[in-house]
Design a protein around this motif. Structure first.
Motif, PDB file in Angstrom:
ATOM      1  N   UNK A 222       1.208  -1.296  -0.078  1.00 31.17           N
ATOM      2  CA  UNK A 222      -0.003  -0.374   0.051  1.00 31.17           C
ATOM      3  C   UNK A 222       1.024   0.810  -0.029  1.00 31.17           C
ATOM      4  N   UNK A 223       0.171   2.638  -0.544  1.00 26.34           N
ATOM      5  CA  UNK A 223       0.867   3.748  -0.452  1.00 26.34           C
ATOM      6  C   UNK A 223       0.049   4.508  -0.047  1.00 26.34           C
ATOM      7  N   UNK A 224      -1.258   4.346   1.242  1.00 25.54           N
ATOM      8  CA  UNK A 224      -1.760   5.015   2.111  1.00 25.54           C
ATOM      9  C   UNK A 224      -0.842   5.222   2.895  1.00 25.54           C
ATOM     10  N   UNK A 225      -1.104   6.359   2.994  1.00 26.38           N
ATOM     11  CA  UNK A 225      -0.609   7.774   4.264  1.00 26.38           C
ATOM     12  C   UNK A 225      -0.949   6.815   5.115  1.00 26.38           C
ATOM     13  N   UNK A 226      -2.230   6.940   5.801  1.00 29.38           N
ATOM     14  CA  UNK A 226      -2.294   7.443   6.860  1.00 29.38           C
ATOM     15  C   UNK A 226      -2.503   5.394   7.660  1.00 29.38           C
ATOM     16  N   UNK A 227      -2.202   5.029   9.043  1.00 28.94           N
ATOM     17  CA  UNK A 227      -2.380   4.329   9.445  1.00 28.94           C
ATOM     18  C   UNK A 227      -3.272   3.041   9.165  1.00 28.94           C
ATOM     19  N   UNK A 228      -4.751   4.184   9.204  1.00 28.22           N
ATOM     20  CA  UNK A 228      -6.519   3.948   9.610  1.00 28.22           C
ATOM     21  C   UNK A 228      -6.411   2.831   8.358  1.00 28.22           C
ATOM     22  N   UNK A 229      -5.535   3.529   7.054  1.00 23.82           N
ATOM     23  CA  UNK A 229      -5.768   2.416   5.857  1.00 23.82           C
ATOM     24  C   UNK A 229      -4.567   1.472   5.089  1.00 23.82           C
ATOM     25  N   UNK A 230      -4.143   0.984   6.061  1.00 21.69           N
ATOM     26  CA  UNK A 230      -3.026   0.656   5.782  1.00 21.69           C
ATOM     27  C   UNK A 230      -3.261  -1.080   5.950  1.00 21.69           C
ATOM     28  N   UNK A 231      -3.958  -1.828   6.231  1.00 20.08           N
ATOM     29  CA  UNK A 231      -3.857  -2.815   6.584  1.00 20.08           C
ATOM     30  C   UNK A 231      -3.116  -3.160   6.486  1.00 20.08           C
ATOM     31  N   UNK A 232      -2.628  -4.745   6.695  1.00 16.67           N
ATOM     32  CA  UNK A 232      -1.408  -5.610   6.784  1.00 16.67           C
ATOM     33  C   UNK A 232      -0.776  -5.969   5.959  1.00 16.67           C
ATOM     34  N   UNK A 233      -0.289  -4.951   5.204  1.00 17.85           N
ATOM     35  CA  UNK A 233       0.424  -5.074   3.541  1.00 17.85           C
ATOM     36  C   UNK A 233       1.203  -3.738   3.945  1.00 17.85           C
ATOM     37  N   UNK A 234       2.521  -3.778   2.749  1.00 18.25           N
ATOM     38  CA  UNK A 234       3.597  -3.378   3.184  1.00 18.25           C
ATOM     39  C   UNK A 234       3.472  -2.226   3.204  1.00 18.25           C
ATOM     40  N   UNK A 235       4.128  -1.326   3.961  1.00 19.14           N
ATOM     41  CA  UNK A 235       3.883   0.352   3.250  1.00 19.14           C
ATOM     42  C   UNK A 235       5.411   1.294   2.122  1.00 19.14           C
ATOM     43  N   UNK A 236       4.757   1.308   1.321  1.00 12.88           N
ATOM     44  CA  UNK A 236       5.697   2.135   0.783  1.00 12.88           C
ATOM     45  C   UNK A 236       6.098   3.791   1.838  1.00 12.88           C
ATOM     46  N   UNK A 321      -3.540  12.086  -7.352  1.00 14.35           N
ATOM     47  CA  UNK A 321      -2.334  13.228  -7.174  1.00 14.35           C
ATOM     48  C   UNK A 321      -0.673  13.341  -6.627  1.00 14.35           C
ATOM     49  N   UNK A 322      -0.542  14.591  -6.004  1.00 15.14           N
ATOM     50  CA  UNK A 322      -0.239  14.481  -4.397  1.00 15.14           C
ATOM     51  C   UNK A 322      -0.650  14.160  -3.337  1.00 15.14           C
ATOM     52  N   UNK A 323       0.257  13.352  -2.997  1.00 14.33           N
ATOM     53  CA  UNK A 323      -0.166  12.915  -1.085  1.00 14.33           C
ATOM     54  C   UNK A 323       0.812  14.056  -0.029  1.00 14.33           C
ATOM     55  N   UNK A 324       0.272  13.664   1.366  1.00 15.05           N
ATOM     56  CA  UNK A 324       0.299  14.375   2.032  1.00 15.05           C
ATOM     57  C   UNK A 324       1.512  14.339   2.625  1.00 15.05           C
ATOM     58  N   UNK A 325       2.467  15.331   2.710  1.00 14.83           N
ATOM     59  CA  UNK A 325       3.894  15.815   3.432  1.00 14.83           C
ATOM     60  C   UNK A 325       3.999  15.286   4.825  1.00 14.83           C
ATOM     61  N   UNK A 326       5.321  14.668   6.142  1.00 11.94           N
ATOM     62  CA  UNK A 326       5.411  14.780   6.948  1.00 11.94           C
ATOM     63  C   UNK A 326       4.747  16.212   7.834  1.00 11.94           C
ATOM     64  N   UNK A 327       4.192  15.502   8.889  1.00 10.99           N
ATOM     65  CA  UNK A 327       3.772  16.851   9.647  1.00 10.99           C
ATOM     66  C   UNK A 327       4.209  17.969   9.815  1.00 10.99           C
ATOM     67  N   UNK A 328       6.097  18.140   9.777  1.00  9.32           N
ATOM     68  CA  UNK A 328       6.880  19.181  10.133  1.00  9.32           C
ATOM     69  C   UNK A 328       6.787  20.007   8.768  1.00  9.32           C
ATOM     70  N   UNK A 329       5.945  19.505   7.386  1.00  7.22           N
ATOM     71  CA  UNK A 329       6.262  20.514   6.739  1.00  7.22           C
ATOM     72  C   UNK A 329       5.418  21.161   6.221  1.00  7.22           C
ATOM     73  N   UNK A 330       5.624  22.784   5.960  1.00  6.75           N
ATOM     74  CA  UNK A 330       4.470  23.952   5.882  1.00  6.75           C
ATOM     75  C   UNK A 330       3.872  23.358   4.511  1.00  6.75           C
ATOM     76  N   UNK A 340      -6.555  12.293   9.364  1.00  2.88           N
ATOM     77  CA  UNK A 340      -6.857  11.008   8.608  1.00  2.88           C
ATOM     78  C   UNK A 340      -7.883  11.214   8.479  1.00  2.88           C
ATOM     79  N   UNK A 341      -8.649  10.161   7.767  1.00  2.00           N
ATOM     80  CA  UNK A 341      -9.822  10.044   6.527  1.00  2.00           C
ATOM     81  C   UNK A 341     -11.105   9.703   7.724  1.00  2.00           C
ATOM     82  N   UNK A 342     -10.947   9.532   8.591  1.00  2.00           N
ATOM     83  CA  UNK A 342     -12.131   8.954   9.260  1.00  2.00           C
ATOM     84  C   UNK A 342     -12.634   9.653  10.258  1.00  2.00           C
TER      85      UNK A 342
END
Length: 358
Positions: A222-236, A321-330, A340-342
């Protein structure tokens, strides 16, 4: 009484090692001096991984013991810390380069150009070396993609290795070639030399490559940024390619009692490898027999990311398209809301991803 300082020869220079008998890995009986001797034993490979790259030091000056804490900000009272700025009093032969953070602030960071610098960093308690994917000649020009295949709960190293082998095929289809290494933990890293590009382009290329891998292995990657969406998968973890986010260099030591190291591998070795096979002790034996198995990676010509960027543009046209950046980013251009989606309530966000009060 602590042992007196000793001097080691490193690449033609003499480096002073203070408190050489300080215990760094008690379960293995490895001292500070043992750690620095390990760096010298794998020196050519470690220097190849760090050469002319601004490098953040992950310092564990008290060694590794149960309960020790790594802090991300100076003054937080931890036992270990990241050092991004060159320490005061560094020898005049230690080279530096100026890097720019997402905030726009800058810092002069150590840039290893010789083995003595690595030994000196080791004397400061550095266990993991975190090099930027740029060189000192131009710290805005990315020349290496780093892909972090991160196991989520319910998955393990074997799952990451299988994903990496499929990822090799994705790279080939994009006209790219890389090599794998263990993270020192449960993950797998793949490094890919590329022609110089900007940080945003490099991150977009990794997003596109990760999405393609997820399409081929939808139940396992998965490439989902939010942990609640990743499931039991390898996160890129595509954000490891963002500015000021780094991946530990090959041969770095993970701060765990077993003193596991981030081991460069050939593709043929990956499927049968185990992170526990590679420690400060066993890596020296392996290196003496095989040398740096990543030598071909540094000798190959850099690839072009054109195809990967074309995939990103194609996906953007299709609504990905674009994905969320790390939280410390502007807030970044085109970035979706960092919620997070929920917890996202549509009426609280405008079309540009800005929160609307009301």
């Amino acid at each position: 009484m602590a042992a007196k300082a000793v001097e080691l020869e490193a690449g033609g220079r003499v480096v002073r090692v203070s408190s050489p008998d300080k215990m760094y890995f008690p379960e293995l009986g490895l001292t500070k001096l043992d750690v620095i001797r390990y760096y010298l034993a794998v020196g050519d490979g470690l220097l190849a991984a760090l050469r002319e790259r601004p490098t953040t030091m992950e310092r564990w000056p008290g060694g590794v013991r149960e309960g020790m804490r790594l802090v991300t900000r100076m003054g937080d009272g931890g036992d270990a810390f990241y050092q991004k700025r060159v320490p005061k009093g560094a020898p005049d032969w230690v080279q530096t380069a100026t890097i720019r953070f997402p905030s726009g602030r800058t810092a002069d960071e150590v840039c290893p150009t010789e083995l003595a610098t690595i030994a000196w960093m080791g004397n400061l308690g550095t266990l993991r070396f975190h090099p930027w994917p740029v060189r000192m000649a131009d710290t805005e020009l990315v020349d290496e993609l780093r892909i972090d295949l991160d196991p989520q709960p319910g998955t393990d190293f074997a799952d990451a290795a299988r994903a990496a082998l499929e990822f090799r095929e994705v790279l080939a289809d994009a006209g790219l070639e890389g090599m794998p290494k263990t993270s020192g933990g449960r993950g797998v890293h793949v490094f890919v030399p590329v022609q110089g590009c900007g940080f945003i382009e490099a991150r977009h290329a990794v997003i596109a490559l990760g999405r393609e891998l997820a399409r081929r292995l939808p139940d396992r990657v998965t490439t989902h940024w939010w942990k609640e969406e990743r499931g039991e998968r390898i996160f890129v973890d595509f954000n490891q390619m963002a500015r000021d986010r780094t991946i530990a260099a090959a041969y770095s030591i993970r701060p765990v009692p077993q003193a596991r190291v981030s081991a460069p591998l050939t593709w043929a070795e990956l499927e049968s490898a185990s992170p526990d096979d590679f420690t400060v002790v066993t890596m020296q034996e392996r290196y003496a027999e095989f040398g740096d198995v990543w030598a071909p990676l540094y000798e190959q010509g850099p690839g072009r990311i054109d195809t990967a960027l074309a995939w990103f543009a194609r996906d953007a046209e299709a609504g990905e398209g674009e994905m969320p950046y790390p939280p410390e980013y502007p807030k970044m251009p085109g970035e979706p809301p960092r919620v997070q989606p929920s917890k996202k309530v549509a009426e609280h966000w405008d079309a540009d991803g800005n929160r609307v009060e009301g």
